[in-house]
Design an enzyme around this catalytic site. Structure first.
Site, PDB file in Angstrom:
ATOM      1  N   CYS A 185       0.868  -1.171   0.000  1.00  0.00           N
ATOM      2  CA  CYS A 185       0.000   0.000   0.000  1.00  0.00           C
ATOM      3  C   CYS A 185       0.909   1.227   0.000  1.00  0.00           C
ATOM      4  CB  CYS A 185      -0.953  -0.007   1.191  1.00  0.00           C
ATOM      5  SG  CYS A 185      -0.117  -0.057   2.781  1.00  0.00           S
ATOM      6  N   THR A 186       0.351   2.406   0.178  1.00  0.00           N
ATOM      7  CA  THR A 186       1.119   3.636  -0.010  1.00  0.00           C
ATOM      8  C   THR A 186       2.356   3.710   0.886  1.00  0.00           C
ATOM      9  OG1 THR A 186      -0.980   4.711  -0.482  1.00  0.00           O
ATOM     10  CG2 THR A 186       0.934   6.149  -0.138  1.00  0.00           C
TER      11      THR A 186
END
Ligand SMILES: [Zn+2]
Ligand SMILES: [Zn+2]
Length: 312
Positions: A185-186
């Site tokens: 994810c980010t």
């Protein structure tokens, strides 16, 4: 112009009094002129703030004074307080909202029973050793993945993080249960929870990208296994790791590559959609695709054409 930065950080650790930590963080950020979004729960802290370089340095030093946050890592990126509309510091049930607060247990080392953390280099090594057997599993919303993702990643049908539990329980990903899966994810925070939820549901070999896409991009840019732009939740909307970034998103109207989400021309519509520069410049194609917005756009286009004729 003075230097400024955006910080991205999280830490899973038991927080005995989330409200007290929230009030302390709010006061600290206000005193330093920072803006951004911080969430605190009994499981830890998750934040992104922007401000002057000297202020964010002070913020890091002061935040690390809290025992549970003393070894928290901060990721730096270009930006400033102006990239955020305001300062928001809140207490919630979860620092990332999967709707699984009671499934999560944390201790001073982080999430209990989570996936194996792999550095960006270790992720590349895993893929080099085991090839196509390795599956990347996107821990973000489909909208984020539409403009950038790891090569051949599985992208769940998720509009918000709350959709992941139903996705995992749907049986759609059961074929991945005996394959090595790398969640990403980010910045890494969502995968901390996602990995644990997947392991709980019988996925056998779960890894998580340490530091998320942000760290991977810092290290490998567009020369590794990442493709496209990174969606970010501030005014920048998306960032690229180099000038070689691929544009893997497509305009919903003409199909041309684009990595820019736009508001629908219909002000009552909240949808953000991928529309290229040419199509957004033409009112008739500046809509999100829904029927009522299509009609709104036609009316707007007719009004513009009418005024052109009048003025001509
Ligand atoms: Zn277009
Ligand atoms: Zn619309």
């Amino acid at each position: 112009m003075s230097e400024s930065r955006i910080l991205l950080y999280y830490r899973f650790t038991p927080v005995a009094d989330p409200t007290a930590v929230m009030l302390w963080q709010r006061t600290l950020c206000k005193s330093l002129g920072l803006r951004g979004r911080i969430i605190i729960s009994r499981h830890g802290i998750n934040g992104t703030v922007g401000g002057a370089l000297a202020s964010v340095k002070t913020y890091i030093r002061r935040t690390r004074e809290y025992p549970g946050f003393h070894d928290m890592e901060f990721k730096w990126s270009a930006g400033s307080a102006e990239d955020f509309p305001k300062l928001s510091v809140k207490v919630r049930d979860e620092i990332v909202t999967f709707g699984a607060a009671d499934d999560l247990e944390v201790d001073e080392h982080g999430v209990v029973g989570g996936g194996v953390h792999l550095s960006p280099t270790q992720v590349n090594d895993l893929v080099a050793q085991r090839g196509d057997e390795v599956v990347f599993f996107d821990g973000r919303n489909a909208m984020e993945a539409a403009i950038g993702r790891f090569r051949n990643a599985v992208v769940p049908d998720a509009t918000t993080t709350r959709d992941f539990l139903a996705e995992l329980d749907s049986g759609r990903y059961d074929e991945l249960k005996d394959r090595p899966v790398v969640t990403y994810c980010t910045g890494g925070v969502r995968c901390e929870v996602l990995s644990k939820l997947m392991l709980d549901r019988g996925f056998g070999e779960i890894y998580q990208l340490d530091g998320g896409i942000v760290r991977y991009g810092e290290q490998f840019g567009d020369a590794g296994l990442w493709e496209g732009s990174l969606y970010v939740f501030d005014r920048r909307m998306h960032v690229e790791f180099s000038e070689d970034a691929a544009q893997i998103g497509h305009c919903i109207h003409c199909g041309e590559p684009t990595n820019t989400y736009r508001n629908c021309i219909n002000g009552d519509c909240r949808d953000m959609v991928l529309i290229c520069d040419d199509c957004v410049a033409d009112p008739s194609t500046a809509h999100c695709g829904r029927q009522e917005c299509r009609e709104y756009a036609s009316t707007a286009a007719a009004a513009v054409n009418g005024s052109t004729i009048t003025s001509g």
